[in-house]
Motif scaffolding. Structure first.
Motif, short mmCIF file in Angstrom:
data_model
loop_
_atom_site.label_atom_id
_atom_site.label_comp_id
_atom_site.label_asym_id
_atom_site.label_seq_id
_atom_site.Cartn_x
_atom_site.Cartn_y
_atom_site.Cartn_z
N SER A 177 0.74 -1.28 -0.14
CA SER A 177 -0.08 0.01 -0.04
C SER A 177 0.91 1.38 0.15
CB SER A 177 -1.08 0.28 1.11
OG SER A 177 -0.20 -0.06 2.32
N ASN A 178 2.22 1.06 0.27
CA ASN A 178 2.88 2.29 0.26
C ASN A 178 4.63 1.64 0.19
OD1 ASN A 178 2.75 5.44 0.79
ND2 ASN A 178 4.57 4.71 2.07
N ILE A 179 5.31 2.72 -0.47
CA ILE A 179 6.73 2.31 -0.43
C ILE A 179 7.24 3.98 -0.13
CG2 ILE A 179 8.83 1.81 -2.05
CD1 ILE A 179 7.00 0.02 -3.51
N THR A 180 8.17 3.86 0.62
CA THR A 180 9.02 5.13 0.83
C THR A 180 10.55 4.77 0.72
OG1 THR A 180 7.34 5.86 2.45
CG2 THR A 180 9.48 6.94 2.75
N ILE A 181 11.30 5.65 -0.07
CA ILE A 181 12.56 5.67 -0.27
C ILE A 181 13.31 6.88 0.25
CG2 ILE A 181 14.47 5.14 -1.69
CD1 ILE A 181 12.41 4.04 -3.68
N SER A 182 14.35 6.80 1.38
CA SER A 182 14.74 7.97 1.77
C SER A 182 16.27 7.86 1.94
CB SER A 182 14.10 8.47 2.95
OG SER A 182 14.26 7.41 4.15
N ALA A 183 16.99 8.99 2.06
CA ALA A 183 18.32 9.03 2.41
C ALA A 183 18.65 10.38 2.96
CB ALA A 183 19.36 8.80 1.11
N ASP A 184 19.22 10.59 3.90
CA ASP A 184 19.89 11.60 4.69
C ASP A 184 21.30 11.90 4.44
OD1 ASP A 184 20.61 13.88 6.23
OD2 ASP A 184 18.96 13.34 7.57
N PHE A 185 21.99 12.89 3.67
CA PHE A 185 23.17 12.87 3.15
C PHE A 185 24.31 13.34 4.59
CE2 PHE A 185 21.30 12.50 -0.50
CZ PHE A 185 22.24 12.33 -1.45
N GLY A 186 23.44 13.84 5.60
CA GLY A 186 24.22 14.22 6.97
C GLY A 186 25.53 15.21 6.66
N ARG A 187 25.46 16.12 5.88
CA ARG A 187 26.52 16.84 5.34
C ARG A 187 27.35 17.68 6.38
NH1 ARG A 187 27.51 16.98 -0.11
NH2 ARG A 187 25.90 16.39 -1.31
N GLU A 188 28.65 17.64 6.50
CA GLU A 188 29.31 18.50 7.59
C GLU A 188 30.04 19.45 6.70
OE1 GLU A 188 31.35 15.99 10.23
OE2 GLU A 188 29.71 14.61 10.50
N LYS A 189 30.59 20.68 7.34
CA LYS A 189 31.20 21.70 6.96
C LYS A 189 32.88 21.60 7.01
CE LYS A 189 27.66 24.71 8.29
NZ LYS A 189 27.49 26.00 8.97
N ILE A 190 33.36 22.09 6.25
CA ILE A 190 34.97 22.17 6.38
C ILE A 190 35.34 23.51 6.12
CG2 ILE A 190 37.19 21.26 5.47
CD1 ILE A 190 35.84 18.84 4.18
N TYR A 191 36.13 24.01 7.02
CA TYR A 191 36.57 25.44 6.85
C TYR A 191 38.10 25.58 6.75
CZ TYR A 191 32.26 26.38 9.28
OH TYR A 191 30.63 26.60 9.60
N ARG A 192 38.62 26.78 6.11
CA ARG A 192 39.99 26.96 6.32
C ARG A 192 40.28 28.34 6.48
NH1 ARG A 192 40.48 25.58 -0.36
NH2 ARG A 192 38.86 27.33 -1.13
N LEU A 193 41.39 28.73 7.02
CA LEU A 193 41.76 30.01 7.36
C LEU A 193 41.87 30.92 6.25
CD1 LEU A 193 44.68 29.39 9.89
CD2 LEU A 193 42.39 29.92 10.43
N GLY A 194 41.05 32.25 6.51
CA GLY A 194 41.31 33.16 5.42
C GLY A 194 39.88 33.22 4.79
N GLU A 195 38.81 32.43 5.30
CA GLU A 195 37.59 32.37 4.22
C GLU A 195 36.48 32.26 5.58
OE1 GLU A 195 37.22 29.59 1.30
OE2 GLU A 195 38.87 30.22 0.28
N PHE A 196 35.47 33.01 5.36
CA PHE A 196 34.33 32.94 6.56
C PHE A 196 33.58 31.71 5.93
CE2 PHE A 196 29.94 34.41 7.29
CZ PHE A 196 30.07 34.58 8.63
N SER A 197 33.09 31.34 4.95
CA SER A 197 32.13 30.48 4.65
C SER A 197 32.97 28.88 4.65
CB SER A 197 31.41 30.63 3.29
OG SER A 197 30.64 31.58 3.31
N PRO A 198 32.15 27.96 4.66
CA PRO A 198 32.69 26.58 4.37
C PRO A 198 33.41 26.44 2.92
CG PRO A 198 30.47 26.31 4.79
CD PRO A 198 30.81 27.83 5.14
N PHE A 199 34.32 25.97 2.46
CA PHE A 199 34.59 25.62 1.37
C PHE A 199 34.36 24.28 0.77
CE2 PHE A 199 38.24 23.37 3.36
CZ PHE A 199 38.47 22.26 2.63
N HIS A 200 33.64 23.34 1.58
CA HIS A 200 32.98 22.28 1.38
C HIS A 200 32.18 21.71 2.36
CE1 HIS A 200 32.54 18.62 -0.90
NE2 HIS A 200 33.28 17.82 0.11
N ARG A 201 31.14 21.04 1.81
CA ARG A 201 30.25 20.22 2.69
C ARG A 201 30.07 18.85 2.41
NH1 ARG A 201 25.76 23.53 5.50
NH2 ARG A 201 26.43 25.75 4.93
#
Length: 297
Positions: A177-201
């Motif tokens: 009667s129902n199918i549910t497919i799901s995935a949570d990527f759980g992304r985390e931030k990586i920072y580097r000195l000299g930049e305000f925003s993360p350069f990668h998640r």
């Protein structure tokens, strides 16, 4: 300026393409404040603003048009292929007195990563996709073109679950009667000195993918569990392939959700059938890791 915003006066695009069949869109901005106090004074010393999180969630019906996932993906079809892909999401707002969207203002969110996907295939209602994005950039700019209309039946419903789908043994041949497919990527931030925003998640692998089948029960759940095992022995639940196909009204496959061959039963829930007259439903939940290949027209 519009007097209000309702379904016909706003639209959303992903990767430069308007999302066809969009049902809802939400945008949340969290500025992630950090308080600093000092000895000798009760008042706050400074409210530091860390990099903001911009979250967008879009829901659409499956209608034979490209999935949101596909519009956001540039490398391939699997979650591993697209782990590092980013895209641009634009929310456009128009006049509430117009029959077709003509963008008057918009917000553009760049560098957006897919953060979760969810596909719901119910027996009562339309098949839907929900994708959430996360990023750090949002500007008051951009435009969104109006979606097109459809001239032939396109909305996917219960009859469009293809009989070539590969289902686990516990639910194969049952009244699903129902199918549910799901995935949570759980992304985390990586920072580097000299930049305000993360350069990668980055995606926090291993990434769990879940698929749940609701079955209208005709008998018990059929799953035996033994508490007695011989030396060096234990309970074993075999791994199984799961591959869900959705077809168009002519019977041609156009959507596919391939979870690979290592799906394993993680839980069985038997519920319902109370004196209110409801049916018993058995939910079989399977999990796998790092395996989800999504194909759309």
């Amino acid at each position: 300026m519009a007097n209000r915003i309702f379904y016909a006066s706003h639209g959303v695009s992903v990767g430069g393409t308007t999302v066809q069949g969009a049902q809802s869109v939400s945008v949340n901005t969290n500025f992630d404040l950090e308080q600093v106090f000092q000895l000798g004074r009760l008042a706050i010393y400074e409210n530091l603003q860390n990099d903001p999180d911009v979250e967008v969630t879009i829901n659409k019906v499956l209608d034979g048009e490209p999935l949101i996932w596909s519009l956001a993906s540039t490398t391939g079809t699997s979650i591993i292929d697209n782990a590092n892909d980013t895209t641009t999401v634009v929310l456009g707002v128009g006049d509430d007195a117009q029959a077709v969207l003509a963008t008057a203002s918009a917000i553009t969110m760049t560098g957006m990563y897919v953060n979760s996907v969810n596909y719901t295939l119910p027996v009562d209602g339309t098949f839907t996709e929900e994708v959430s994005f996360i990023g750090s950039h949002k500007s008051i700019a951009g435009t969104v073109t109006a979606p097109t209309t459809i001239t032939t039946p396109a909305i996917r419903r219960r009859q469009n679950l293809s009989n070539v789908s590969v289902l686990p043994a516990a639910v194969s041949g049952k009244n699903i009667s129902n199918i549910t497919i799901s995935a949570d990527f759980g992304r985390e931030k990586i920072y580097r000195l000299g930049e305000f925003s993360p350069f990668h998640r980055f995606v926090n692998f291993p990434l769990e993918v879940t698929i749940a089948f609701d079955v209208i029960a005709q008998t018990h759940d059929g799953i035996a569990v033994s508490e007695i095992h011989t030396n060096c022995d234990g309970p074993t639940i075999g791994e199984e392939p799961i591959d869900i196909y959705i077809c168009d009204p002519e019977g041609n496959t156009d959507y596919q959700f391939d979870l690979g061959s290592k799906c394993i039963l993680s839980s069985v829930a038997y519920s319902g059938g109370d004196t209110g007259g409801g049916n018993v439903t058995i939910t079989y939940t399977y999990i796998t890791y790092n395996e989800l290949d999504i194909v759309s027209p």
